[in-house]
Scaffold this motif. Structure first.
Motif, mmCIF file in Angstrom:
data_model
loop_
_atom_site.group_PDB
_atom_site.id
_atom_site.type_symbol
_atom_site.label_atom_id
_atom_site.label_comp_id
_atom_site.label_asym_id
_atom_site.label_seq_id
_atom_site.Cartn_x
_atom_site.Cartn_y
_atom_site.Cartn_z
ATOM 1 N N ASN A 24 0.767 -1.241 0.000
ATOM 2 C CA ASN A 24 0.000 0.000 0.000
ATOM 3 C C ASN A 24 0.801 1.297 0.000
ATOM 4 N N THR A 25 2.130 1.217 0.041
ATOM 5 C CA THR A 25 2.908 2.443 0.131
ATOM 6 C C THR A 25 4.151 2.383 -0.763
ATOM 7 N N ILE A 26 4.777 3.535 -0.895
ATOM 8 C CA ILE A 26 6.077 3.617 -1.580
ATOM 9 C C ILE A 26 7.221 3.599 -0.580
ATOM 10 N N ILE A 27 6.923 3.392 0.686
ATOM 11 C CA ILE A 27 7.928 3.424 1.750
ATOM 12 C C ILE A 27 9.029 2.391 1.498
ATOM 13 N N THR A 28 8.649 1.218 1.064
ATOM 14 C CA THR A 28 9.621 0.194 0.690
ATOM 15 C C THR A 28 9.522 -0.011 -0.814
ATOM 16 N N PHE A 29 10.642 -0.300 -1.419
ATOM 17 C CA PHE A 29 10.659 -0.535 -2.867
ATOM 18 C C PHE A 29 10.359 -1.990 -3.211
ATOM 19 N N GLU A 30 10.149 -2.819 -2.212
ATOM 20 C CA GLU A 30 9.709 -4.181 -2.509
ATOM 21 C C GLU A 30 8.305 -4.101 -3.084
ATOM 22 N N GLU A 31 8.013 -4.985 -4.029
ATOM 23 C CA GLU A 31 6.713 -4.963 -4.686
ATOM 24 C C GLU A 31 5.898 -6.225 -4.448
ATOM 25 N N ASP A 32 6.543 -7.275 -3.970
ATOM 26 C CA ASP A 32 5.850 -8.534 -3.700
ATOM 27 C C ASP A 32 5.877 -8.815 -2.206
ATOM 28 N N SER A 33 4.724 -9.165 -1.667
ATOM 29 C CA SER A 33 4.633 -9.499 -0.247
ATOM 30 C C SER A 33 5.625 -10.603 0.100
ATOM 31 N N ILE A 34 6.037 -10.599 1.361
ATOM 32 C CA ILE A 34 6.977 -11.632 1.803
ATOM 33 C C ILE A 34 6.247 -12.624 2.707
ATOM 34 N N GLY A 140 21.775 13.863 1.390
ATOM 35 C CA GLY A 140 21.698 13.787 -0.064
ATOM 36 C C GLY A 140 20.386 13.204 -0.533
ATOM 37 N N GLU A 141 20.221 13.234 -1.847
ATOM 38 C CA GLU A 141 19.000 12.714 -2.447
ATOM 39 C C GLU A 141 19.299 12.222 -3.852
ATOM 40 N N PHE A 142 18.741 11.071 -4.156
ATOM 41 C CA PHE A 142 18.800 10.539 -5.510
ATOM 42 C C PHE A 142 17.410 10.659 -6.111
ATOM 43 N N LYS A 143 17.307 11.350 -7.217
ATOM 44 C CA LYS A 143 16.022 11.618 -7.864
ATOM 45 C C LYS A 143 15.574 10.429 -8.714
ATOM 46 N N ASP A 144 14.312 10.073 -8.562
ATOM 47 C CA ASP A 144 13.649 9.114 -9.445
ATOM 48 C C ASP A 144 14.430 7.816 -9.654
ATOM 49 N N VAL A 145 14.859 7.208 -8.553
ATOM 50 C CA VAL A 145 15.635 5.972 -8.661
ATOM 51 C C VAL A 145 14.800 4.709 -8.478
ATOM 52 N N GLY A 146 13.573 4.860 -7.996
ATOM 53 C CA GLY A 146 12.679 3.727 -7.844
ATOM 54 C C GLY A 146 11.409 3.948 -8.641
ATOM 55 N N PHE A 147 10.772 2.851 -9.032
ATOM 56 C CA PHE A 147 9.523 2.934 -9.787
ATOM 57 C C PHE A 147 8.558 1.928 -9.197
ATOM 58 N N LYS A 148 7.470 2.433 -8.620
ATOM 59 C CA LYS A 148 6.477 1.580 -7.972
ATOM 60 C C LYS A 148 5.126 2.270 -8.103
ATOM 61 N N PHE A 149 4.088 1.488 -8.285
ATOM 62 C CA PHE A 149 2.731 2.012 -8.448
ATOM 63 C C PHE A 149 2.675 3.056 -9.565
ATOM 64 N N ASP A 150 3.378 2.762 -10.656
ATOM 65 C CA ASP A 150 3.371 3.613 -11.844
ATOM 66 C C ASP A 150 3.871 5.027 -11.593
ATOM 67 N N GLN A 151 4.806 5.170 -10.656
ATOM 68 C CA GLN A 151 5.391 6.487 -10.405
ATOM 69 C C GLN A 151 6.867 6.364 -10.057
ATOM 70 N N TRP A 152 7.596 7.401 -10.395
ATOM 71 C CA TRP A 152 9.008 7.472 -10.046
ATOM 72 C C TRP A 152 9.130 7.994 -8.621
ATOM 73 N N ILE A 153 10.075 7.422 -7.885
ATOM 74 C CA ILE A 153 10.241 7.748 -6.467
ATOM 75 C C ILE A 153 11.701 8.088 -6.207
ATOM 76 N N SER A 154 11.902 9.169 -5.492
ATOM 77 C CA SER A 154 13.250 9.580 -5.098
ATOM 78 C C SER A 154 13.575 9.000 -3.723
ATOM 79 N N VAL A 155 14.866 8.975 -3.384
ATOM 80 C CA VAL A 155 15.315 8.474 -2.092
ATOM 81 C C VAL A 155 16.227 9.516 -1.458
#
Length: 162
Positions: A24-34, A140-155
């Motif tokens: 339900n969130t972008i907090i973790t970049f994992e996409e499949d439940s464990i 620091g910040e890395f822009k748009d390094v993750g992609f989840k729920f059809d959106q780019w996510i920075s870290v």
């Protein structure tokens, strides 16, 4: 409220808490439940690294957890750790996360850690606020390094010197 070391009986609750973040969130970049087995393996890895894994419990219910992993595998990084915290939905916004995370930081201090580096998927005002309230500074910040729920996510990276 009780903060204690993790035990095997916590695995199902920890798995449920974490899977909520995956699903339900972008907090973790994992996409499949464990699975609970995978959570147990992760706990074992932290234990074998001699790093803390703490659980927040109230009235017998697990409401969150915090742990630290090695920043990187090379020995020169042995005094730097990556702390992590996850709370059940019903525990958010009550100050319990700050107490739990503070306990983790104190355990890491006792273990001789020098630097803590928190990674935050952005945007995440609650996590940024938590880290900064405990003295972490944005490093620091890395822009748009993750992609989840059809959106780019920075870290973002927040660092605390102990």
């Amino acid at each position: 409220m009780l903060i204690r070391s993790v035990s095997t009986k916590d695995v199902p609750s920890l798995t449920d808490i974490y899977n909520n973040y995956i699903e339900n969130t972008i907090i973790t970049f994992e996409e499949d439940s464990i699975t609970s087995n995978e959570m147990a393996v992760r706990i074992d890895k932290v234990s074998h690294a001699h790093l803390p894994w703490l659980v927040l419990e109230e009235d017998g219910d697990v409401l969150g957890y915090a742990y630290a992993g090695n920043w990187h595998g090379r020995s020169a990084y042995r005094f730097t750790a990556e702390p992590t915290i996850y709370l059940a939905q019903e525990a958010k916004g009550k100050g319990q996360g700050k107490i739990l995370y503070s306990s983790l930081i104190e355990e890491l201090r006792k273990k001789g850690m020098k630097q803590l580096i928190g990674l935050i998927a952005l945007p995440n005002a609650a996590s940024v606020g938590l880290h900064e309230s405990l003295g972490f500074k944005k490093a620091g910040e890395f822009k748009d390094v993750g992609f989840k729920f059809d959106q780019w996510i920075s870290v973002g990276y927040w660092q605390l010197t102990l």
